[in-house]
Design a protein around this motif. Structure first.
Motif, PDB file in Angstrom:
ATOM      1  N   LYS A  29      -6.097 -33.006  -5.828  1.00 28.69           N
ATOM      2  CA  LYS A  29      -6.031 -31.590  -5.489  1.00 28.69           C
ATOM      3  C   LYS A  29      -6.532 -30.728  -6.646  1.00 28.69           C
ATOM      4  O   LYS A  29      -7.341 -29.812  -6.448  1.00 28.69           O
ATOM      5  CB  LYS A  29      -4.589 -31.207  -5.142  1.00 28.69           C
ATOM      6  CG  LYS A  29      -4.386 -29.722  -4.888  1.00 28.69           C
ATOM      7  CD  LYS A  29      -2.905 -29.366  -4.771  1.00 28.69           C
ATOM      8  CE  LYS A  29      -2.273 -29.960  -3.527  1.00 28.69           C
ATOM      9  NZ  LYS A  29      -0.869 -29.480  -3.347  1.00 28.69           N
ATOM     10  N   TRP A  30      -6.083 -31.019  -7.850  1.00 31.93           N
ATOM     11  CA  TRP A  30      -6.315 -30.124  -8.976  1.00 31.93           C
ATOM     12  C   TRP A  30      -7.587 -30.409  -9.754  1.00 31.93           C
ATOM     13  O   TRP A  30      -8.051 -29.573 -10.531  1.00 31.93           O
ATOM     14  CB  TRP A  30      -5.114 -30.150  -9.916  1.00 31.93           C
ATOM     15  CG  TRP A  30      -3.895 -29.602  -9.254  1.00 31.93           C
ATOM     16  CD1 TRP A  30      -2.808 -30.294  -8.800  1.00 31.93           C
ATOM     17  CD2 TRP A  30      -3.649 -28.233  -8.917  1.00 31.93           C
ATOM     18  NE1 TRP A  30      -1.902 -29.445  -8.218  1.00 31.93           N
ATOM     19  CE2 TRP A  30      -2.390 -28.171  -8.275  1.00 31.93           C
ATOM     20  CE3 TRP A  30      -4.361 -27.045  -9.105  1.00 31.93           C
ATOM     21  CZ2 TRP A  30      -1.840 -26.979  -7.817  1.00 31.93           C
ATOM     22  CZ3 TRP A  30      -3.813 -25.858  -8.654  1.00 31.93           C
ATOM     23  CH2 TRP A  30      -2.570 -25.835  -8.018  1.00 31.93           C
ATOM     24  N   GLN A  76       1.841 -21.485  -9.058  1.00 40.50           N
ATOM     25  CA  GLN A  76       2.045 -21.662  -7.625  1.00 40.50           C
ATOM     26  C   GLN A  76       1.227 -20.667  -6.810  1.00 40.50           C
ATOM     27  O   GLN A  76       0.858 -20.948  -5.665  1.00 40.50           O
ATOM     28  CB  GLN A  76       3.533 -21.494  -7.298  1.00 40.50           C
ATOM     29  CG  GLN A  76       3.914 -21.942  -5.877  1.00 40.50           C
ATOM     30  CD  GLN A  76       3.892 -23.445  -5.735  1.00 40.50           C
ATOM     31  OE1 GLN A  76       4.459 -24.142  -6.566  1.00 40.50           O
ATOM     32  NE2 GLN A  76       3.231 -23.931  -4.697  1.00 40.50           N
ATOM     33  N   GLU A 100      -1.935 -22.339  -5.864  1.00 43.76           N
ATOM     34  CA  GLU A 100      -1.728 -23.302  -4.789  1.00 43.76           C
ATOM     35  C   GLU A 100      -1.552 -22.576  -3.450  1.00 43.76           C
ATOM     36  O   GLU A 100      -2.134 -22.986  -2.430  1.00 43.76           O
ATOM     37  CB  GLU A 100      -0.498 -24.157  -5.092  1.00 43.76           C
ATOM     38  CG  GLU A 100      -0.316 -25.321  -4.128  1.00 43.76           C
ATOM     39  CD  GLU A 100       0.702 -26.317  -4.632  1.00 43.76           C
ATOM     40  OE1 GLU A 100       0.523 -27.514  -4.363  1.00 43.76           O
ATOM     41  OE2 GLU A 100       1.665 -25.908  -5.311  1.00 43.76           O
ATOM     42  N   LEU A 152      -4.088 -23.024  -0.174  1.00 48.05           N
ATOM     43  CA  LEU A 152      -3.351 -24.055   0.548  1.00 48.05           C
ATOM     44  C   LEU A 152      -4.185 -24.733   1.626  1.00 48.05           C
ATOM     45  O   LEU A 152      -4.204 -25.968   1.734  1.00 48.05           O
ATOM     46  CB  LEU A 152      -2.087 -23.449   1.158  1.00 48.05           C
ATOM     47  CG  LEU A 152      -0.957 -24.433   1.458  1.00 48.05           C
ATOM     48  CD1 LEU A 152      -0.554 -25.214   0.231  1.00 48.05           C
ATOM     49  CD2 LEU A 152       0.250 -23.667   2.028  1.00 48.05           C
ATOM     50  N   PHE A 183      -7.091 -27.270   0.329  1.00 51.84           N
ATOM     51  CA  PHE A 183      -6.827 -28.536  -0.368  1.00 51.84           C
ATOM     52  C   PHE A 183      -7.015 -29.698   0.594  1.00 51.84           C
ATOM     53  O   PHE A 183      -6.801 -29.582   1.792  1.00 51.84           O
ATOM     54  CB  PHE A 183      -5.399 -28.564  -0.898  1.00 51.84           C
ATOM     55  CG  PHE A 183      -5.213 -27.686  -2.122  1.00 51.84           C
ATOM     56  CD1 PHE A 183      -6.064 -27.788  -3.200  1.00 51.84           C
ATOM     57  CD2 PHE A 183      -4.164 -26.783  -2.179  1.00 51.84           C
ATOM     58  CE1 PHE A 183      -5.881 -26.983  -4.318  1.00 51.84           C
ATOM     59  CE2 PHE A 183      -3.979 -25.982  -3.287  1.00 51.84           C
ATOM     60  CZ  PHE A 183      -4.842 -26.088  -4.372  1.00 51.84           C
TER      61      PHE A 183
END
Length: 217
Positions: free
Chosen positions: A119-120, A207, A210, A214, A217
């Protein structure tokens, strides 16, 4: 996700003579700016060779950290001060601090993204950037510095802003400059983890990155 500090073995030892001879980056100076009041910065700047007139001629805008950063930059750029000279200024002034202050300059609280690297470690796309730029808000300069770029880059990008929505355009230009030029020049992979870490370092919770991305991802 957990916050972790890099092990000391991965950080330069602040008592190492080679390290002490180095000149602090803009990122180091930004960190130093958080540690002292403006009166203390004024005293340190004078110990670092800046004249009283030069310090007092720096207009105070009400933003303590920005003023401190500008004064420290002026000290470094005029006199090319090193970490050792900063340590000596702290020791010879009435402000609180010691070598422990330098330790704080080279230590960061890092977010542990390793549980979800898929994801990152993604390189941000245009859509990622478009969603993230409003979240930076008016902290464009600190964000740019946390991404590793310097004040000269800030001046170049900010001076070319002519559109009505200056902040949004500025933040987008910063992220695009970092992704397309800075990282390529320094052989770095631009990732969402670096962006999220930079958000955290300017006082925003990672967050929000993220949440904004969302569905991507």
């Amino acid at each position: 996700m957990l916050i972790q500090t890099f092990a000391s073995s991965k950080l330069p030892k602040v008592t190492n003579e080679e390290f002490l001879k180095e000149v602090p980056s803009d990122l180091h100076l930004r960190q130093l700016s958080f540690m002292y009041s403006s009166n203390e910065v004024r005293e340190l700047a004078i110990h670092l060779g800046l004249s009283v007139t030069a310090v007092d001629n720096k207009d105070y805008t009400g933003d303590r950290t920005s003023w401190n950063f500008e004064v420290f930059r002026r000290c470094r750029n005029r006199n090319w001060v090193t970490f050792k000279e900063i340590a000596n200024a702290i020791d010879n002034s009435a402000v609180n601090g010691s070598m422990h202050t330098l330790c704080k300059l080279v230590k960061y609280q890092f977010i542990d993204f390793d549980r979800e690297p898929e994801k990152w470690d993604v390189v941000p796309t245009e859509e990622h950037i478009d969603r993230l730029v409003p979240l930076v808000g008016n902290q464009s300069l600190p964000f740019l510095i946390e991404l590793g770029m310097d004040f000269n880059t800030w001046e170049r990008i900010s001076h070319k802003q002519t559109e009505r929505d200056l902040v949004t355009r500025l933040n987008k230009d910063i992220l695009e400059e970092w992704r397309n030029k800075f990282c390529r020049m320094h052989n770095l992979k631009p990732t969402l983890r670096t962006i999220a870490q930079s958000f955290r370092n300017i006082g925003k919770h990672f967050q929000i990155v993220e949440n904004a991305l969302l569905d991507l991802f």
